[in-house]
Design an enzyme around this catalytic site. Sequence first.
Site, PDB file in Angstrom:
ATOM      1  N   GLY A  57      42.691 -53.177 -25.504  1.00 55.71           N
ATOM      2  CA  GLY A  57      43.125 -52.487 -26.634  1.00 55.71           C
ATOM      3  C   GLY A  57      43.718 -53.769 -27.742  1.00 55.71           C
ATOM      4  CB  SER A  58      43.791 -54.556 -31.607  1.00 55.30           C
ATOM      5  OG  SER A  58      42.837 -54.768 -31.322  1.00 55.30           O
ATOM      6  N   GLY A  59      46.879 -53.948 -30.858  1.00 56.52           N
ATOM      7  CA  GLY A  59      48.176 -53.808 -31.474  1.00 56.52           C
ATOM      8  C   GLY A  59      49.116 -54.462 -30.377  1.00 56.52           C
ATOM      9  CE  LYS A 108      46.130 -55.245 -21.518  1.00 57.23           C
ATOM     10  NZ  LYS A 108      45.440 -55.669 -21.794  1.00 57.23           N
ATOM     11  CG  HIS A 222      48.625 -48.444 -23.870  1.00 53.15           C
ATOM     12  ND1 HIS A 222      48.291 -48.829 -22.880  1.00 53.15           N
ATOM     13  CD2 HIS A 222      47.576 -49.174 -24.689  1.00 53.15           C
ATOM     14  CE1 HIS A 222      47.910 -49.888 -22.118  1.00 53.15           C
ATOM     15  NE2 HIS A 222      47.344 -49.794 -23.494  1.00 53.15           N
ATOM     16  N   GLY A 478      85.467 -68.424 -55.823  1.00 56.89           N
ATOM     17  CA  GLY A 478      84.105 -67.924 -56.054  1.00 56.89           C
ATOM     18  C   GLY A 478      83.647 -67.340 -57.318  1.00 56.89           C
ATOM     19  CB  THR A 486      83.865 -59.204 -57.302  1.00 54.17           C
ATOM     20  OG1 THR A 486      85.526 -59.771 -57.413  1.00 54.17           O
ATOM     21  CG2 THR A 486      82.843 -59.493 -57.079  1.00 54.17           C
ATOM     22  CG  ASP A 548      82.677 -54.997 -54.523  1.00 53.82           C
ATOM     23  OD1 ASP A 548      81.727 -55.289 -53.960  1.00 53.82           O
ATOM     24  OD2 ASP A 548      83.735 -55.155 -54.025  1.00 53.82           O
ATOM     25  N   GLY A 550      84.065 -54.551 -51.098  1.00 56.59           N
ATOM     26  CA  GLY A 550      85.679 -55.223 -50.855  1.00 56.59           C
ATOM     27  C   GLY A 550      86.363 -54.726 -52.192  1.00 56.59           C
TER      28      GLY A 550
END
Length: 566
Positions: A57-59, A108, A222, A478, A486, A548, A550
């Site tokens: 199976g895919s996935g 499998k 699965h 900064g 800030t 903020d 900070g």
Amino acid sequence: MVKKLVNAPRAVVQEMLEGFVALAPGQALLEGETVVVRADVPAALGARKVAVLSGGGSGHEPAHAGYVGTGMLHAAVAGDVFTSPSTDAVLAAIRAVAGTAGALLIVKNYTGDRLNFGLAAELARAEGIPTEVVVVADDVALRDTVEPERRRGIAGVVLVHKVAGAAAAAGASLAEVAREASEAAAALGSMGVALGPCTVPAAGRPGFTLGEGEVELGLGIHGEQGVRRVALQPADVLADTLLSTIVEDRKVGRGDRVALMVNGLGGTPPMELAIVTRRALAFLAERGVTVERAWQGTFLSALEMPGCSLTLLKVDDARLARLDAPTEAPAWPGRGQVVTRRQVVPTRAALPTVKGHPKPQPVMAQVRAAALAVADAWDAAEARLTELDSKAGDGDLGLSLARGAAAIRALPEGAWATPSGALTELGQALRRSIGGSSGPFYATALLRAARFLANKPADAAAWAKAFEVGVEAVSELGGAKPGDRTMVDALHPAAATLVRAVREGKTLGEAWVEATRAAEQGAEATASMSPRLGRASYLGERAKGVPDAGAVAVVIWMKALGGRAG
């Protein structure tokens, strides 16, 4: 509509394979089938070596199409998501790549896969194509539930692909390739853990639900539940649980040589896989098991499921040669490596900033107590700051300041002798312990303030000016100014208020109370500001409504200092 990057649930497999093959020059799509084949298969049937095929199976990507290439698979047959491919699709793949040397199908151990691949093998034999089937059943989680031959096949199948593909590429006969694949499958043990479910596109909902503090041990691939549900535990404990089961079941012990595969289930970041790898290697070393090769990554997934599986394969020199043999399969990571020693080199330490142990100034006991109060406040506010920072940043501020708190407590007695020396040591400690932008900002402010206080009397005016100098350093580093949303929006009014209040003759304690109030007002105002700097600026107007983080952190430590500033 299911919330996935798909166009239509019924089209996902075909469109996925088209995308894979488009970027894999050595691969091609078999016309009319969801089958990926090697593009270099000789036209003459007699010129073809043993063909190795797998699928399901895919996935489970990158399995199985990702392992189609010279030295691994000749073809991969893809069914719908978590659904076995049809017998006709498997037979078409065999016809496309097998010659007179025959074909080996690696399957499998799931009922649908065994039935469809098994019937295709019978039909191929009837057409004169020698065909063998090897079933992989490596899930040791089912050791107490079913007989060994009924266990599920999970991620260990990828290592069987590699062994068989290398044997076929070396010119081995069909019987020899099948024997090596069977022996590798018998020497495999795997087990997985899921932190959450996955969602099949056609179903549109998770296959199961887990509580916030729960994990599934021994799950399949699965989206089904595991063999038992347990409380969430640290990565090291989970790794030990998985490996303990594997080594007991596979009888791996001191002196054995193994290959290790740490496999992500689709939703696990490399950070977490690396943490599991670290413990897995240590676990095996503690038991005298030699890890000859190791791989870490996503090799066989369950869509977007968070979690991992661990696989051990016993090896000898011959099997190692198969694992090391070259391959052009796009998903194979190459030769696995293991570092058998700690790769740690010493860092060059800076000259100590505190020389000797000068006699502490009287005020320094109060300074130290104030710093420890900040550490306590940061610890107490960790969850709050994390929540605030997660809404408009990256969510790391709470943890960063908690690390800073630990660094403050770890400073030696000698660090608290003088104001300048104490601020220097605090700055260096926070620089080393606080990540992100906060560390450099706090360190720069403290170091600049420390230089200002050097050789100055520790009076109220000097402390106020040092605070102002530190705030100016933050803005300089900064580039932030008031109104940018800030920490400066709390620091700037606090510094201006503190200097003014001291100049008016108020005590440092009184001035600090006013400064804290100004910082608090500044932090509250950030909730209505549009951010212009930092990660929050990427959110624009969406960041409004939340202060903020900070700036709030500034208020927290200023309140902690409180009356101690007197």
